[in-house]
Write a protein that holds these residues in place. Structure first.
Motif, short mmCIF file in Angstrom:
data_model
loop_
_atom_site.label_atom_id
_atom_site.label_comp_id
_atom_site.label_asym_id
_atom_site.label_seq_id
_atom_site.Cartn_x
_atom_site.Cartn_y
_atom_site.Cartn_z
N ARG A 154 0.80 -1.22 0.00
CA ARG A 154 0.00 0.00 0.00
C ARG A 154 0.83 1.27 0.00
O ARG A 154 0.47 2.24 -0.65
CB ARG A 154 -0.95 0.00 1.21
CG ARG A 154 -2.09 -0.98 0.98
CD ARG A 154 -3.16 -0.76 2.00
NE ARG A 154 -3.65 0.60 2.01
CZ ARG A 154 -4.34 1.13 3.00
NH1 ARG A 154 -4.58 0.40 4.06
NH2 ARG A 154 -4.77 2.35 2.94
N SER A 155 1.96 1.25 0.73
CA SER A 155 2.70 2.51 0.85
C SER A 155 3.43 2.87 -0.43
O SER A 155 3.99 3.94 -0.54
CB SER A 155 3.69 2.44 1.99
OG SER A 155 4.79 1.65 1.60
N THR A 156 3.46 1.96 -1.42
CA THR A 156 4.18 2.29 -2.64
C THR A 156 3.54 3.46 -3.38
O THR A 156 4.17 4.11 -4.18
CB THR A 156 4.27 1.08 -3.60
OG1 THR A 156 2.95 0.54 -3.71
CG2 THR A 156 5.23 0.04 -3.10
N ARG A 157 2.24 3.73 -3.07
CA ARG A 157 1.63 4.89 -3.73
C ARG A 157 2.25 6.19 -3.21
O ARG A 157 2.09 7.24 -3.77
CB ARG A 157 0.12 4.89 -3.50
CG ARG A 157 -0.17 5.21 -2.05
CD ARG A 157 -1.57 4.90 -1.65
NE ARG A 157 -1.52 4.71 -0.22
CZ ARG A 157 -2.40 5.21 0.64
NH1 ARG A 157 -3.42 5.87 0.20
NH2 ARG A 157 -2.27 5.01 1.91
N PRO A 289 4.92 8.36 9.60
CA PRO A 289 3.75 8.71 10.43
C PRO A 289 3.99 10.01 11.19
O PRO A 289 5.13 10.46 11.33
CB PRO A 289 3.66 7.53 11.41
CG PRO A 289 4.44 6.43 10.80
CD PRO A 289 5.49 7.06 9.96
N SER A 290 2.93 10.58 11.67
CA SER A 290 3.04 11.86 12.39
C SER A 290 3.72 11.67 13.75
O SER A 290 3.53 10.66 14.41
CB SER A 290 1.64 12.44 12.60
OG SER A 290 1.68 13.43 13.59
N SER A 291 4.50 12.65 14.13
CA SER A 291 5.10 12.61 15.47
C SER A 291 4.84 13.95 16.15
O SER A 291 5.68 14.48 16.84
CB SER A 291 6.60 12.33 15.37
OG SER A 291 7.22 13.31 14.58
N GLU A 292 3.63 14.48 15.92
CA GLU A 292 3.31 15.79 16.50
C GLU A 292 2.94 15.67 17.98
O GLU A 292 3.26 16.54 18.77
CB GLU A 292 2.16 16.46 15.73
CG GLU A 292 2.52 16.84 14.29
CD GLU A 292 3.86 17.53 14.14
OE1 GLU A 292 4.12 18.50 14.89
OE2 GLU A 292 4.67 17.09 13.29
N THR A 322 1.69 -1.21 14.59
CA THR A 322 3.04 -1.52 14.12
C THR A 322 3.44 -0.44 13.11
O THR A 322 2.62 0.37 12.66
CB THR A 322 3.07 -2.87 13.40
OG1 THR A 322 2.22 -2.78 12.26
CG2 THR A 322 2.62 -3.98 14.32
N TRP A 323 4.71 -0.47 12.73
CA TRP A 323 5.22 0.50 11.76
C TRP A 323 4.42 0.43 10.45
O TRP A 323 3.98 1.45 9.93
CB TRP A 323 6.71 0.22 11.51
CG TRP A 323 7.29 1.06 10.42
CD1 TRP A 323 7.61 0.65 9.16
CD2 TRP A 323 7.60 2.46 10.48
NE1 TRP A 323 8.10 1.71 8.44
CE2 TRP A 323 8.11 2.83 9.22
CE3 TRP A 323 7.50 3.44 11.48
CZ2 TRP A 323 8.51 4.12 8.92
CZ3 TRP A 323 7.90 4.73 11.19
CH2 TRP A 323 8.39 5.06 9.92
N ASP A 324 4.19 -0.79 9.96
CA ASP A 324 3.46 -0.94 8.70
C ASP A 324 2.03 -0.41 8.82
O ASP A 324 1.52 0.26 7.93
CB ASP A 324 3.43 -2.40 8.27
CG ASP A 324 4.75 -2.82 7.63
OD1 ASP A 324 5.61 -1.93 7.44
OD2 ASP A 324 4.92 -4.01 7.33
N GLN A 325 1.40 -0.70 9.97
CA GLN A 325 0.02 -0.20 10.16
C GLN A 325 0.01 1.32 10.20
O GLN A 325 -0.89 1.95 9.64
CB GLN A 325 -0.55 -0.77 11.47
CG GLN A 325 -0.94 -2.24 11.35
CD GLN A 325 -1.22 -2.87 12.70
OE1 GLN A 325 -0.83 -2.32 13.75
NE2 GLN A 325 -1.88 -4.01 12.69
N GLY A 411 3.51 6.61 20.11
CA GLY A 411 2.50 5.55 20.11
C GLY A 411 2.61 4.59 18.95
O GLY A 411 1.63 3.96 18.58
N ILE A 412 3.80 4.47 18.34
CA ILE A 412 3.96 3.57 17.20
C ILE A 412 5.12 2.61 17.50
O ILE A 412 6.15 3.03 18.04
CB ILE A 412 4.28 4.39 15.92
CG1 ILE A 412 3.07 5.25 15.56
CG2 ILE A 412 4.68 3.49 14.76
CD1 ILE A 412 3.41 6.43 14.69
N GLN A 413 4.93 1.33 17.15
CA GLN A 413 6.04 0.40 17.32
C GLN A 413 7.00 0.58 16.16
O GLN A 413 6.60 0.49 15.01
CB GLN A 413 5.53 -1.04 17.29
CG GLN A 413 4.47 -1.32 18.29
CD GLN A 413 4.37 -2.80 18.57
OE1 GLN A 413 5.37 -3.47 18.83
NE2 GLN A 413 3.16 -3.32 18.48
#
Ligand SMILES: [Zn+2]
Ligand SMILES: [Zn+2]
Length: 531
Positions: A154-157, A289-292, A322-325, A411-413
């Motif tokens: 999915r992230s390839t987009r 991902p956001s780290s705000e 997870t990172w992928d999620q 909050g992300i692995q």
């Protein structure tokens, strides 16, 4: 006080013998931490103790080895800069074993694809393919027969947007154009370019911000973390723009404001106008991902669950994404987490082969290579020291990579999560004070720069040296080598090793001096006088 007695102060003022040995070693360019090896001549069984230089590139560890490494880089830079012929890079032919492995790999692939077509399981053959790929790498072949299968789809987009630049197909030529003057002289100019980071707030002459409260430390930290990726993108864009396989030798250095900048020696020349256009159009998007929002802080941190091998919320026990999620959660409407760009100010000057300018620029390119980025500019004022501390603080909780422990704070692995990770204590080099957020390589050299590796350049020097000294070339295959560790009866303590290298070095410098004088005398006309 009687004669012959000394006071404690007098004794303390006398130089330490060991320190003098070290100083002498540094003065004569001898390694300060020589490594001891035992060399056995295979035919005769004759054993010798050999001391080889440690080869460290930091002057704070070994000034002599660091200086030699710097000189080697300067030689590499000089050799490739004004090359007037295409460097030849022919790989060695494959060995029988390597060809066999590729044949096996082909058969396994065909079998796997046939099974897949028939809708049958392929796990056995996939495993076999994985093993073969490892053996192929171990056999010394470069690269993979197939690109690694993408782990996620999915992230390839989230591809990088293309720069708004005219694109030309890249011609394999690497040598710059030759110009001819009206009177028939030809010359092949090259380029020295400096690219800087953008402004994060006004700074004084000393590099300290005029207004520390509004200086954008977060942007400065993120730009430093992604500087290498931005540089890559710039080179890609530049090659497409000029339409040939442009070659460079680049060195990353800190400015006084502690932001990285890059000096490049470029083979061939490009107009200022063209450079400006490519710099303005170049950017690197970071789709992370956001780290705000800091969700976990202080003692309130995610806990590792041995059973599931994941991190959990300390209160609810819920599994953290997870990172992928977290990547998948980035929506179409979202902005990239960071966009790195160069500053609009840049510097470019044409340089001719062999000129004083060329030597001066090579000096700039290699000046700081023996120091950590964070040690190039020492803070001498409180303002400078405060600036360095605030930048280090900004870098402390900035995630440095997908595997960074800091993701837990948000909050992300992280990718490849494992027990013991703690936000603010990531082992990544980028967080350390001496790296200033840039943990990449300090020298970036394109593949077809001089057509030689650093090892080739080192061998060139050795050949020159042995021929200048009139030494016979030794065949390395005649010997076997083994390290001599503490506890070994042959082991010499460092002090003893240092004495040996100082003596060797002095002997060797005298011999070289003599050889040089002889060569100079041989060049004089037989009847002439030197005076
Ligand atoms: Zn050394
Ligand atoms: Zn990190």
């Amino acid at each position: 006080m009687t004669a012959g007695q000394t006071t404690r102060a007098e004794r303390m003022a006398a130089p330490l013998a060991r320190q003098v040995v070290k100083e002498l070693a540094a003065e004569h360019g001898a390694c300060l931490r020589p490594v001891q090896l035992r060399r056995t001549e295979i035919d005769t069984g004759h054993v010798e103790q050999v001391l080889i230089p440690c080869g460290h590139t930091l002057a704070s560890v070994c000034p002599s080895c660091a200086e030699r490494a710097r000189i080697l880089r300067a030689a590499q830079c000089r050799e490739g800069w004004h090359l007037d012929h295409e460097p030849v890079i022919d790989p060695d032919p494959a060995t029988e074993e390597q060809r066999d492995l590729i044949t096996d790999r082909a058969e396994a692939q065909e079998g796997r694809d046939l099974l897949a077509c028939a809708g049958l399981g392929t796990s056995d053959l996939d495993e076999q393919i994985e093993e073969l790929d490892e053996q192929i790498t171990d056999s010394g072949l470069r690269g993979k027969v197939l690109p690694a299968r993408p782990r996620r789809h999915r992230s390839t987009r989230r591809r990088q947007d293309a720069a708004p630049l005219p694109r030309r197909t890249v011609n394999p030529r690497t040598v710059g154009k030759t110009y001819t003057t009206p009177d028939g002289k030809t010359f092949r100019p090259s380029l020295f370019v400096t690219l800087t980071s953008p402004s994060y707030g006004r700074v004084g002459e000393d590099g300290a911000p005029a207004h520390p409260d509004t200086y954008d430390y977060q942007r400065a930290a993120r730009d430093a973390l992604h500087f290498a990726a931005l540089f890559d993108r710039f080179i890609q864009n530049l090659r497409r723009y000029v339409g040939y396989d442009l070659q460079y030798f680049a060195a990353i250095e800190p400015q006084r404001r502690l932001a990285p900048h890059v000096h490049l020696a470029i083979r061939g020349t490009i107009s200022r106008h063209e450079l400006r256009e490519v710099i303005a159009a170049t950017y690197h998007q970071v789709w992370w991902p956001s780290s705000e929002v800091a969700k976990y802080d202080g003692g309130h941190l995610p806990v590792w669950d041995e059973q599931t091998g994941t991190f959990l919320d300390p209160d609810t026990g819920e599994i953290l994404p997870t990172w992928d999620q977290a990547l998948d959660a980035i929506g179409d409407g979202d902005e990239p987490r960071h966009v790195a760009r160069f500053g609009v100010r840049f510097d470019a000057q044409g340089v001719l082969a062999g000129s004083r300018d060329a030597s001066r620029c090579i000096g700039y390119l290699t000046k700081y290579l023996t120091k950590h980025l964070g040690d190039c500019h020492q803070a001498t004022t409180d303002a400078q020291a405060g600036h360095a501390i605030r930048l280090a603080d900004a870098l402390r909780y900035e995630p440095c990579s997908p595997t960074c422990a800091n993701w837990l704070r948000y909050g992300i692995q992280p990718r490849n999560a494992r027990p013991g990770l703690r936000p603010g204590a990531c082992k990544g080099k980028a967080h350390r004070r001496e790296y200033l957020g840039y943990a990449g390589r300090r020298v970036l050299v394109s593949r077809k720069w001089s057509g030689k590796t650093l090892a080739d350049h080192r061998a060139d020097r050795r050949i020159w040296l042995t021929s200048a000294l009139g030494l016979p070339a030794t065949d390395p295959r005649r010997y076997s080598w083994e390290p001599v560790k503490p506890g070994d009866p042959d082991h010499m303590p460092n002090g003893q090793r240092l004495l040996h290298v100082v003596a060797d070095r002095i002997q060797w410098q005298t011999a070289l001096e003599l050889a040089r004088r002889r060569a100079a005398e041989a060049d004089l006309p037989a009847t002439g006088s030197a005076a």
